[in-house]
Design an enzyme around this catalytic site. Structure first.
Site, PDB file in Angstrom:
ATOM      1  N   ARG A  64       4.986 -19.066   4.172  1.00  0.00           N
ATOM      2  CA  ARG A  64       3.946 -19.623   4.074  1.00  0.00           C
ATOM      3  C   ARG A  64       2.792 -18.187   3.214  1.00  0.00           C
ATOM      4  NH1 ARG A  64       1.280 -20.516   9.456  1.00  0.00           N
ATOM      5  NH2 ARG A  64       3.209 -20.107  10.237  1.00  0.00           N
ATOM      6  N   ALA A 108     -17.499  20.170 -18.903  1.00  0.00           N
ATOM      7  CA  ALA A 108     -17.795  18.774 -18.949  1.00  0.00           C
ATOM      8  C   ALA A 108     -16.737  18.312 -20.357  1.00  0.00           C
ATOM      9  CB  ALA A 108     -19.009  18.260 -19.075  1.00  0.00           C
TER      10      ALA A 108
END
Ligand code: UD1
Ligand code: MG
Length: 465
Positions: free
Chosen positions: A30, A379
């Protein structure tokens, strides 16, 4: 019948021996998935691992797991999770009683208590099992765990008389009156070791489904003049079985609730706990603050005082004391974040150590690297760790400064206190205290724009048509 809450009763584990039989032969059709049912995961671990975790509180070297034929993947998972477990194969599927007897060799071993558990009930707590064992210690031959489901359809009903359990009636064999009983069999059973095999061997398949019902153990024990009892768990989610994907999701939700409650209880601050996903092995120290929407994959440890901002994803990573992480940070396997380090938005770290006080606050990928103490990673810095074939290491020393938008092409070393100019592509080592600059030199042409426009316009006018 005796009820109990969440009190622990592990004293029993010290005085009595215990054998565990775990039934895991169900195919789980199932689930409509190719993976065997008990290997589906909740809180980052297979269902079977949760159950093994609960039974391991009592016994690690007397655990038998019954699997179906062609379930090599389950056997392999069990061997990894608990190498000393014995694995038995139930070749034909003829009912729960038949499945338990597949582990006959384990049952033949002398033991005080036998506990039968299902591999697909991942929320079971050791405390419930401890209570079954206490009932056996008090003289019962069979002890059964009962619960009151919202919908008892499909469950075996517990026929009781006061404290005593008379029988378990499977739904297909139950009368209308018996079907009205709300107390159901959760499937967990304790049997006294000295009588377990005798009782189990007396089970027959004389019933509506022509199966060997484990549940018949109760009536058989009583017919032999032995005592049988039912205990009721106060928390019915604890015995919930997983048969479908929807039930798997429900089990996950219940487990998450449980893990969040434990974290809150241990002194973790969660602004919106319902949005934080934890793994069963997530380790969170006190004074950790977790903002909404954070996902912890397996193998994450977070030390004291760490602040985790929203939308982070972690897996097999360690975050040191007082670090600040996120928002939108991703820590992949092998990320080690040192004390007081800062890892900011859109920063991904993999197989890398970020030492104490170092910072990578924006738009950065650091993989296969070390970033030394107090170094600042600007960054857009990328460690180029992969050349399509192998992975290479980047080593950045202490107190260095990596200018924004730099590519560090590994293998490469940046020494202590070195500076990397913004926008560099660094392909060679930069010694300590030096400047590394790897970019085209800027040129400026004064008045160039006006001259260029004039030239273009003249060219356009000359064009015929
Ligand atoms: C069983 C109980 C029922 C109880 C219910 C709770 C019996 C006869 N009935 O019913 O009283 O209310 O669980 O969920 O025990 N399994 C095997 N081999 C088999 C049959 C089953 O390993 O031949 C395993 C399954 O994989 C599963 C467990 O045993 O993990 C229970 O089997 P299942 O068929 O779900 O039993 P139920 O009919 O639900
Ligand atoms: Mg079932």
């Amino acid at each position: 019948m005796t009820g109990f809450g969440r009190t622990e009763g592990f004293g029993i584990a010290r005085v009595r021996t215990c054998s565990i039989i775990m039934l895991a032969a169900g195919e789980g059709t199932r689930m409509r998935a190719s993976r065997p049912k008990v290997l589906h995961t909740i809180a980052g671990q297979p269902l079977i691992a949760h159950v093994l975790g609960a039974v391991s509180e009592f016994s690690r070297d007397r655990v038998a797991v019954v699997i179906g034929p062609a379930m090599d993947r389950v056997a392999e998972a069990v061997r990894k999770l608990l190498p000393q477990a014995d694995i038995f194969v139930q070749t034909e599927r003829r009912g729960t009683g038949h499945a338990v007897l597949a582990a006959r060799a384990a049952l033949a071993r002398e033991t005080d208590d036998v506990l039968i558990v299902y591999g697909d009930t991942p929320l079971i707590r050791a405390s419930a099992l401890a209570h079954l064992r206490e009932a056996l210690a008090a003289g019962a031959a069979v002890a059964v765990l009962g619960f009151r489901p919202a919908d008892p359809a499909g469950c075996g009903r517990l026929l009781t008389d006061g404290e005593r359990l008379l029988a378990i009636r499977e739904e297909k064999d139950a009368s209308t009156d018996e079907k009205a009983i709300t107390l159901c069999n959760a499937g967990l059973m304790g049997l006294r070791g000295d009588v377990a095999l005798t009782i189990l061997d007396a089970i027959s398949d004389d019933n509506a489904k022509r199966e060997f019902y484990l549940t018949d153990a109760v009536a058989i024990a009583r017919s032999k003049g032995l005592e049988t009892v039912a205990l009721e768990t106060a928390d019915r989610t604890e015995v919930m079985g997983v048969n479908t994907q929807a039930e798997l999701a429900q089990a996950e939700a219940s487990m998450q609730q449980r893990l969040r409650a434990a974290a809150l209880d241990a002194g973790v601050t969660m602004v919106a706990p319902e949005t934080v996903y934890l793994c069963a092995d997530t380790k969170l120290a006190r004074n950790v603050v977790i903002e909404p929407y954070v996902v912890f994959g397996p193998g994450v440890t977070v030390d004291e005082g760490v602040v985790i901002h929203s939308f982070c994803h972690f897996e097999n990573a360690r975050i040191g004391r007082g670090a600040i992480i996120g928002p939108f940070a991703r820590l992949r396997p092998g990320a080690e974040i040192g004390e007081g380090a800062h890892i900011g938005n859109f920063v991904e770290i993999k197989a890398a150590t970020i030492e104490a006080g170092a910072k990578a606050n924006h738009l950065t990928y650091i993989g296969n690297a070390r970033v030394g103490e107090r170094t600042n990673v600007g960054a857009g810095t990328i460690t180029c760790n992969y050349d399509g074939v192998g992975k290479y290491q980047t080593d950045i020393g202490k107190g260095a400064f990596i200018g924004s938008n730099s590519s560090l092409v590994a293998p490469v070393k940046i020494g202590d206190g070195a500076y990397i100019g913004s926008g560099s592509v660094i392909t060679e080592d930069v010694p300590a205290g030096s400047l590394g600059l790897g970019r085209g030199r800027q040129i400026v042409r004064e008045g160039w724009v006006a001259r260029w426009r004039e030239r273009i316009q003249a060219a356009v006018k000359k064009k015929p048509g």
